[in-house]
Every structure is written in structure tokens, then in C-alpha cells.
Design an enzyme around this catalytic site. Structure first.
Site, mmCIF file in Angstrom:
data_model
loop_
_atom_site.group_PDB
_atom_site.id
_atom_site.type_symbol
_atom_site.label_atom_id
_atom_site.label_comp_id
_atom_site.label_asym_id
_atom_site.label_seq_id
_atom_site.Cartn_x
_atom_site.Cartn_y
_atom_site.Cartn_z
ATOM 1 N N SER A 164 12.286 -1.517 -8.391
ATOM 2 C CA SER A 164 13.019 -2.036 -8.520
ATOM 3 C C SER A 164 14.606 -2.115 -8.054
ATOM 4 O O SER A 164 15.096 -2.327 -7.010
ATOM 5 C CB SER A 164 13.127 -2.743 -9.853
ATOM 6 N N ASP A 245 5.479 -11.706 -7.655
ATOM 7 C CA ASP A 245 6.693 -11.209 -8.191
ATOM 8 C C ASP A 245 7.601 -11.747 -8.033
ATOM 9 O O ASP A 245 8.048 -12.125 -6.791
ATOM 10 C CB ASP A 245 6.733 -9.691 -7.312
ATOM 11 N N HIS A 277 5.267 -7.545 -10.333
ATOM 12 C CA HIS A 277 6.268 -6.343 -10.473
ATOM 13 C C HIS A 277 5.823 -5.462 -11.042
ATOM 14 O O HIS A 277 5.652 -5.168 -12.214
ATOM 15 C CB HIS A 277 7.249 -7.447 -11.250
#
Length: 304
Positions: A164, A245, A277
């Protein structure tokens, strides 16, 4: 009678920001003390890299058998995600991710700590991660400040791993390592469900990063705008995205940006079907999460 502080909107549910400057983080995970994992034998300890702030980083060492001949192992430099404003290198999420990776590959890993926004506005996180990378590089001659890295790490076999926002920071380190020769041999960058900005400004990032557009014209936030991308200091990149995601397309765009640039490395791309995610962090015992770990182990072992 004084009115109550007003809650500012347009922020994700894990972060409450009030107009009086107060901040509440609603998504937290327990912090774990350094230890020896009873199942894998992986040891961990904390290091304070910068005397300027008290943010800890954590080193993970696989089980060492006294009867085995001395050997130097690859190093994973891991950058946690969390939108630049949550997360920790010493919490249970990081421990659950790195312990099987360290024990099964095997490798040494260092989970890098950085100061979180908005108390420490961006680009502080970039500066902290680069300072940590330079600290790691000080061990390249075998005479750095930490004995575990000196004794057990092969600094010519380094992997940058981030998820991320951490993947964004790991990419930044890869580029800076190419621009500024550090003495570390970065074999590959692994970007898991990466965050990069897009054309539409990100209101959260604008709050966390005063002075930035929060959009894709910021070279720290989007590699497409980085004139130094061709100097990225590794020859391989693995990008992983998840089908459900909301950041999926940004990972695809990152792949295309690398392929269209003058960087001369190779890109591998994997999609986690039916997943959201960073699913592997939140349910690490699931079969698909274990599959992610095995995929990373296979990739690392192929490279080294």
C-alpha cells in the site's frame, strides 16, 4: 458555552480529524515486544536508527543452528502501509507477515519505522525511510552499528518490500538508491497492492502532505512524474494487485509506467483473484494468504 470540536469529513473511517487539531486513529493493532517465536524460532529485536526521534525499527532473524557453518543471508527491507498515518513495524500485523517469510526463505528482515502523518506531515515518512536505508547501508563493509546485520546479512542481496503506502515508500527508496550509490545491492522491489496518486487530488493526502497537490503531478506520489525513474536501483520489480481492491488500477498503471520508462529492468505482475486490499495481512492464516507468502518466497529464491 464552548461548542464541541467539529469532525472534518472526507477522511477514511480509520482516521478522525477534528478542527481543533485533535486526531483519533480507530484502526489499531497490538504492539508486540521483541521475542523469539516459539514455533519458528525467529528472533526479533528493536533498534533506534535516528537519535532525533523515538520511532523504532525491528530486525527479524531466522533460527540459527550453532552446528551450521556461518552464512550470510539476503535482507528484506520492509515498509509497512497504512495511508502514511497508521501502522507500525512492531505490531502483530507486521510480525504475522514477516515471521513466516523470514523462517521459510530464509532471510533476515528489517521492518522500518517512520513517523506518521499528520503529526509529522509528509514528506517526513520519505525522509525517515531514506535515513533508515542509509543506516542499513552503513553495514555494507561489515562494520555497521548492529551486530545482527554485520554477522548475518549479505548486503549484496537486498529486497525492498512494501504494501500500500509502504510500496510507494519502497519505490522511492529504490529510486534514491539508484541516484545515490549506497553500497547495497538491491536485487528487486516487491510492491504489494501499491498506493500511488492519480489525476484527481486525494483529499486525505492533501491534508497529510501540506504543499503537495495530492495528485499524480507529485513525483513522490506518482512515478509517472519522477524524472529519475529510469535510475531505479534494481533490475526486477514484482507488482501484486487484488481484484476487488480500489487501488487495483493504480498497480496496473505502475506496471505500465515502468514498462514505458527508460528503466532497463523487468516487471512481473500478479493479481489476487476475488480478494481485497492487503487481505493477507488481516487474515494471515487463510490459504490464500499462505499462498502469497509462498509466492514471495519463490520469487526471492529465484532472484538470489
Amino acid at each position: 458555552m464552548a461548542s464541541s470540536p467539529e469532525l472534518l469529513h472526507d477522511f477514511p473511517p480509520f482516521l478522525r480529524v477534528y478542527n481543533d487539531g485533535r486526531i483519533e486513529r480507530l484502526l489499531t493493532t497490538p504492539r508486540l515486544p521483541p521475542s523469539t517465536d516459539p514455533i519458528t524460532g525467529v528472533q526479533s529485536k528493536d533498534v533506534l536508527i535516528s537519535p532525533d526521534h523515538a520511532t523504532k525499527s525491528r530486525i527479524f532473524l531466522p533460527k540459527i543452528y550453532p552446528e551450521d557453518p556461518p552464512q550470510k543471508l539476503p535482507l528484506i527491507v520492509y515498509i509497512h502501509g497504512g495511508g502514511f498515518c497508521i501502522g507500525s513495524p512492531i505490531n502483530i500485523v507486521t510480525h504475522s507477515f514477516l515471521t513466516p517469510l523470514v523462517s521459510q526463505t530464509p532471510v533476515v528482515a528489517i521492518a522500518v519505522g517512520y513517523r506518521l502523518a499528520p503529526e509529522n506531515p509528509l514528506p517526513t515518512a520519505y525522509h525517515d525511510c531514506w535515513a533508515a536505508f542509509q543506516w542499513i547501508a552503513s553495514h555494507a563493509t561489515g562494520s555497521g552499528p548492529d551486530p545482527w546485520i554485520n554477522d548475518y546479512v549479505d548486503t549484496s542481496r537486498v529486497f525492498l518490500v512494501g504494501e500500500s503506502a509502504g510500496a510507494n515508500l519502497a519505490h522511492y527508496l529504490a529510486v534514491q538508491a539508484g541516484v545515490n550509490k549506497t553500497g547495497l545491492g538491491i536485487q528487486a522491489l516487491i510492491a504489494l497492492h501499491p498506493y500511488f496518486s492519480q489525476k484527481e487530488p486525494d483529499k486525505l493526502i492533501q491534508y497529510l502532505y501540506p504543499g503537495s497537490s495530492g495528485a499524480d503531478d507529485d513525483p513522490k506520489l506518482n512515478p509517472r512524474s519522477d524524472p529519475d525513474i529510469e535510475k531505479m536501483g534494481c533490475s526486477r520489480v514484482l507488482i501484486m494487485v487484488a481484484e476487488k481492491d480500489f487501488l487495483r488500477q493504480r498497480g496496473i498503471d505502475y506496471k505500465e509506467t515502468l514498462k514505458k520508462s527508460n528503466w532497463e529492468g523487468s516487471v512481473e505482475f500478479v493479481e489476487n483473484e476475488g480478494e481485497d486490499h492487503c487481505f493477507y495481512l488481516f487474515n494471515p492464516r487463510s490459504e490464500k494468504a499462505k499462498g502469497v507468502i509462498q509466492m514471495l518466497i519463490t520469487f526471492i529464491n529465484q532472484v538470489i
